[in-house]
Scaffold this motif. Structure first.
Motif, PDB file in Angstrom:
ATOM      1  N   TYR A 225       3.448  10.798  20.770  1.00 11.78           N
ATOM      2  CA  TYR A 225       3.080   9.391  21.110  1.00 11.78           C
ATOM      3  C   TYR A 225       1.662   9.019  20.291  1.00 11.78           C
ATOM      4  CZ  TYR A 225       5.513   9.993  25.468  1.00 11.78           C
ATOM      5  OH  TYR A 225       6.386  10.088  26.406  1.00 11.78           O
ATOM      6  N   LEU A 226       1.624   7.640  19.967  1.00  7.42           N
ATOM      7  CA  LEU A 226       0.195   7.511  19.060  1.00  7.42           C
ATOM      8  C   LEU A 226       0.026   6.050  19.866  1.00  7.42           C
ATOM      9  CD1 LEU A 226      -1.419   7.857  16.646  1.00  7.42           C
ATOM     10  CD2 LEU A 226      -0.035   5.898  15.606  1.00  7.42           C
ATOM     11  N   GLN A 227      -1.208   6.348  20.596  1.00  6.39           N
ATOM     12  CA  GLN A 227      -1.917   5.249  21.662  1.00  6.39           C
ATOM     13  C   GLN A 227      -2.987   4.627  20.368  1.00  6.39           C
ATOM     14  OE1 GLN A 227      -1.531   4.124  24.673  1.00  6.39           O
ATOM     15  NE2 GLN A 227      -2.684   2.515  23.760  1.00  6.39           N
ATOM     16  N   MET A 228      -2.662   3.276  20.243  1.00  6.95           N
ATOM     17  CA  MET A 228      -3.278   2.578  19.340  1.00  6.95           C
ATOM     18  C   MET A 228      -4.195   1.450  20.164  1.00  6.95           C
ATOM     19  SD  MET A 228      -0.908   2.116  16.115  1.00  6.95           S
ATOM     20  CE  MET A 228       0.112   1.119  16.890  1.00  6.95           C
TER      21      MET A 228
ATOM     22  N   LYS B 182     -10.185   6.482  13.532  1.00 11.68           N
ATOM     23  CA  LYS B 182     -10.833   7.502  14.367  1.00 11.68           C
ATOM     24  C   LYS B 182     -11.365   6.700  15.554  1.00 11.68           C
ATOM     25  CE  LYS B 182     -13.219  10.617  12.280  1.00 11.68           C
ATOM     26  NZ  LYS B 182     -14.099  11.088  11.396  1.00 11.68           N
ATOM     27  N   SER B 183     -11.646   7.226  16.902  1.00 11.48           N
ATOM     28  CA  SER B 183     -12.147   6.480  18.021  1.00 11.48           C
ATOM     29  C   SER B 183     -11.130   5.495  18.493  1.00 11.48           C
ATOM     30  CB  SER B 183     -13.641   6.159  17.687  1.00 11.48           C
ATOM     31  OG  SER B 183     -14.351   7.087  17.479  1.00 11.48           O
ATOM     32  N   ARG B 184     -10.104   4.930  17.808  1.00 12.26           N
ATOM     33  CA  ARG B 184      -9.314   3.970  18.343  1.00 12.26           C
ATOM     34  C   ARG B 184      -7.940   4.383  18.483  1.00 12.26           C
ATOM     35  NH1 ARG B 184      -7.859  -0.166  14.823  1.00 12.26           N
ATOM     36  NH2 ARG B 184      -8.179   1.094  12.983  1.00 12.26           N
ATOM     37  N   PHE B 185      -7.378   5.416  17.663  1.00 13.30           N
ATOM     38  CA  PHE B 185      -5.998   6.123  17.699  1.00 13.30           C
ATOM     39  C   PHE B 185      -5.853   7.379  18.573  1.00 13.30           C
ATOM     40  CE2 PHE B 185      -3.786   3.641  14.282  1.00 13.30           C
ATOM     41  CZ  PHE B 185      -4.258   2.501  14.796  1.00 13.30           C
ATOM     42  N   THR B 186      -5.090   7.568  19.260  1.00 11.08           N
ATOM     43  CA  THR B 186      -5.058   9.189  19.934  1.00 11.08           C
ATOM     44  C   THR B 186      -3.619   9.457  19.759  1.00 11.08           C
ATOM     45  OG1 THR B 186      -6.759   8.725  21.474  1.00 11.08           O
ATOM     46  CG2 THR B 186      -5.365  10.387  21.974  1.00 11.08           C
ATOM     47  N   ILE B 187      -3.308  10.612  19.319  1.00 20.62           N
ATOM     48  CA  ILE B 187      -1.917  11.374  19.299  1.00 20.62           C
ATOM     49  C   ILE B 187      -1.943  11.911  20.400  1.00 20.62           C
ATOM     50  CG2 ILE B 187      -2.640  13.219  17.668  1.00 20.62           C
ATOM     51  CD1 ILE B 187       0.150  12.849  16.304  1.00 20.62           C
ATOM     52  N   SER B 188      -0.728  12.356  21.067  1.00 16.55           N
ATOM     53  CA  SER B 188      -0.469  13.211  21.906  1.00 16.55           C
ATOM     54  C   SER B 188       1.202  13.527  22.111  1.00 16.55           C
ATOM     55  CB  SER B 188      -0.832  12.634  23.521  1.00 16.55           C
ATOM     56  OG  SER B 188       0.009  11.470  23.749  1.00 16.55           O
ATOM     57  N   ARG B 189       1.541  14.339  22.968  1.00 17.86           N
ATOM     58  CA  ARG B 189       2.810  14.947  22.826  1.00 17.86           C
ATOM     59  C   ARG B 189       3.253  15.347  24.367  1.00 17.86           C
ATOM     60  NH1 ARG B 189       3.749  18.925  18.557  1.00 17.86           N
ATOM     61  NH2 ARG B 189       5.950  18.686  19.070  1.00 17.86           N
ATOM     62  N   ASP B 190       4.613  15.083  24.692  1.00 18.95           N
ATOM     63  CA  ASP B 190       5.081  15.655  25.769  1.00 18.95           C
ATOM     64  C   ASP B 190       6.322  16.400  25.323  1.00 18.95           C
ATOM     65  OD1 ASP B 190       6.362  16.185  28.194  1.00 18.95           O
ATOM     66  OD2 ASP B 190       6.043  14.025  29.146  1.00 18.95           O
ATOM     67  N   ASN B 191       6.284  17.662  25.187  1.00 23.33           N
ATOM     68  CA  ASN B 191       7.408  18.423  25.070  1.00 23.33           C
ATOM     69  C   ASN B 191       8.482  18.639  25.947  1.00 23.33           C
ATOM     70  OD1 ASN B 191       6.191  19.264  22.393  1.00 23.33           O
ATOM     71  ND2 ASN B 191       5.363  21.002  23.286  1.00 23.33           N
ATOM     72  N   ALA B 192       8.150  18.183  26.992  1.00 24.58           N
ATOM     73  CA  ALA B 192       9.314  18.217  28.025  1.00 24.58           C
ATOM     74  C   ALA B 192      10.326  17.040  27.763  1.00 24.58           C
ATOM     75  CB  ALA B 192       8.790  18.125  29.492  1.00 24.58           C
ATOM     76  N   LYS B 193       9.603  16.128  27.079  1.00 26.11           N
ATOM     77  CA  LYS B 193      10.193  14.815  26.788  1.00 26.11           C
ATOM     78  C   LYS B 193      10.851  14.694  25.494  1.00 26.11           C
ATOM     79  CE  LYS B 193       8.423  11.795  30.556  1.00 26.11           C
ATOM     80  NZ  LYS B 193       7.811  10.532  30.939  1.00 26.11           N
ATOM     81  N   ASN B 194      10.251  15.774  24.694  1.00 27.43           N
ATOM     82  CA  ASN B 194      10.604  15.919  23.096  1.00 27.43           C
ATOM     83  C   ASN B 194      10.068  14.578  22.500  1.00 27.43           C
ATOM     84  OD1 ASN B 194      11.542  17.692  21.070  1.00 27.43           O
ATOM     85  ND2 ASN B 194      13.552  16.110  21.038  1.00 27.43           N
TER      86      ASN B 194
ATOM     87  N   LYS C  81       0.912  -1.200  -0.061  1.00 27.85           N
ATOM     88  CA  LYS C  81       0.229   0.012  -0.012  1.00 27.85           C
ATOM     89  C   LYS C  81       0.973   1.297   0.162  1.00 27.85           C
ATOM     90  CE  LYS C  81      -3.782  -2.156   2.822  1.00 27.85           C
ATOM     91  NZ  LYS C  81      -4.416  -2.276   3.856  1.00 27.85           N
ATOM     92  N   GLY C  82       0.320   2.230  -0.403  1.00 29.04           N
ATOM     93  CA  GLY C  82       0.855   3.597  -0.400  1.00 29.04           C
ATOM     94  C   GLY C  82       0.957   4.187   1.074  1.00 29.04           C
ATOM     95  N   ARG C  83       1.608   5.110   1.412  1.00 24.99           N
ATOM     96  CA  ARG C  83       1.641   5.802   2.675  1.00 24.99           C
ATOM     97  C   ARG C  83       0.506   6.634   3.106  1.00 24.99           C
ATOM     98  NH1 ARG C  83       7.203   8.768   3.874  1.00 24.99           N
ATOM     99  NH2 ARG C  83       7.964   6.550   3.831  1.00 24.99           N
ATOM    100  N   GLU C  84       0.167   6.305   4.256  1.00 22.54           N
ATOM    101  CA  GLU C  84      -1.448   6.710   4.684  1.00 22.54           C
ATOM    102  C   GLU C  84      -1.183   7.686   5.926  1.00 22.54           C
ATOM    103  OE1 GLU C  84      -5.806   5.104   6.311  1.00 22.54           O
ATOM    104  OE2 GLU C  84      -3.882   3.843   6.446  1.00 22.54           O
ATOM    105  N   TYR C  85      -1.784   8.845   5.938  1.00 17.48           N
ATOM    106  CA  TYR C  85      -1.677   9.667   6.929  1.00 17.48           C
ATOM    107  C   TYR C  85      -2.742   9.096   8.282  1.00 17.48           C
ATOM    108  CZ  TYR C  85      -3.668  13.441  10.038  1.00 17.48           C
ATOM    109  OH  TYR C  85      -4.032  14.570  10.966  1.00 17.48           O
ATOM    110  N   VAL C  86      -2.174   9.263   9.441  1.00 13.94           N
ATOM    111  CA  VAL C  86      -2.724   8.572  10.670  1.00 13.94           C
ATOM    112  C   VAL C  86      -3.380   9.790  11.470  1.00 13.94           C
ATOM    113  CG1 VAL C  86      -2.767   7.112  12.499  1.00 13.94           C
ATOM    114  CG2 VAL C  86      -1.550   6.553  10.505  1.00 13.94           C
ATOM    115  N   ALA C  87      -2.531  10.720  11.950  1.00 13.12           N
ATOM    116  CA  ALA C  87      -2.774  11.634  12.681  1.00 13.12           C
ATOM    117  C   ALA C  87      -1.744  12.774  12.908  1.00 13.12           C
ATOM    118  CB  ALA C  87      -3.169  11.111  14.312  1.00 13.12           C
TER     119      ALA C  87
END
Length: 121
Positions: A78-81, A63-75, A41-47
């Protein structure tokens, strides 16, 4: 260049958390995105997530299964799946939004090597 980690072999319905960081520098003010490329498959955008921590849209496939987040202090971004499906099997990459100085056009860059996620049925 980004470094992705956290992939592995799991069963359908399991969860994984992917991490994206860099070996040098910081991207705390930049928009970062996750993409994936499944077999044949081709490359697919996730979040994507802004430097301020605001997520952009999720495609219907995650949607509703994956969540993107970030911790800038830790640079780190994340992608919770959750509720993984066999069709989520892919190499997952992260990239940062960059801007061409001459045209002002935005593009995704600094791609990492990716982390493999395999979901068995």
């Amino acid at each position: 260049q980004f470094l992705e980690s956290g992939g592995g072999l799991v069963q359908a319905g399991d969860s994984l958390r992917l991490s994206c960081t860099t070996s040098g520098g910081t991207f705390s003010s930049d928009t970062v995105a996750w993409f994936r490329q499944g077999p044949g498959k081709g490359r697919e955008y996730v979040a994507a997530i802004s430097g301020g921590g605001i997520p952009s849209y999720y495609p219907d496939s995650v949607k509703s299964r994956f969540t993107i987040s970030r911790d800038n202090a830790k640079n780190t971004v994340y992608l919770q799946m959750n509720s993984l499906k066999p069709e989520d099997t892919a190499v997952y990459y992260c990239a940062v939004e960059l801007r061409e100085s001459d045209t002002g056009n935005y593009y995704w860059g600094n791609w990492g090597q990716g982390t493999q996620v395999t979901v068995s049925s």
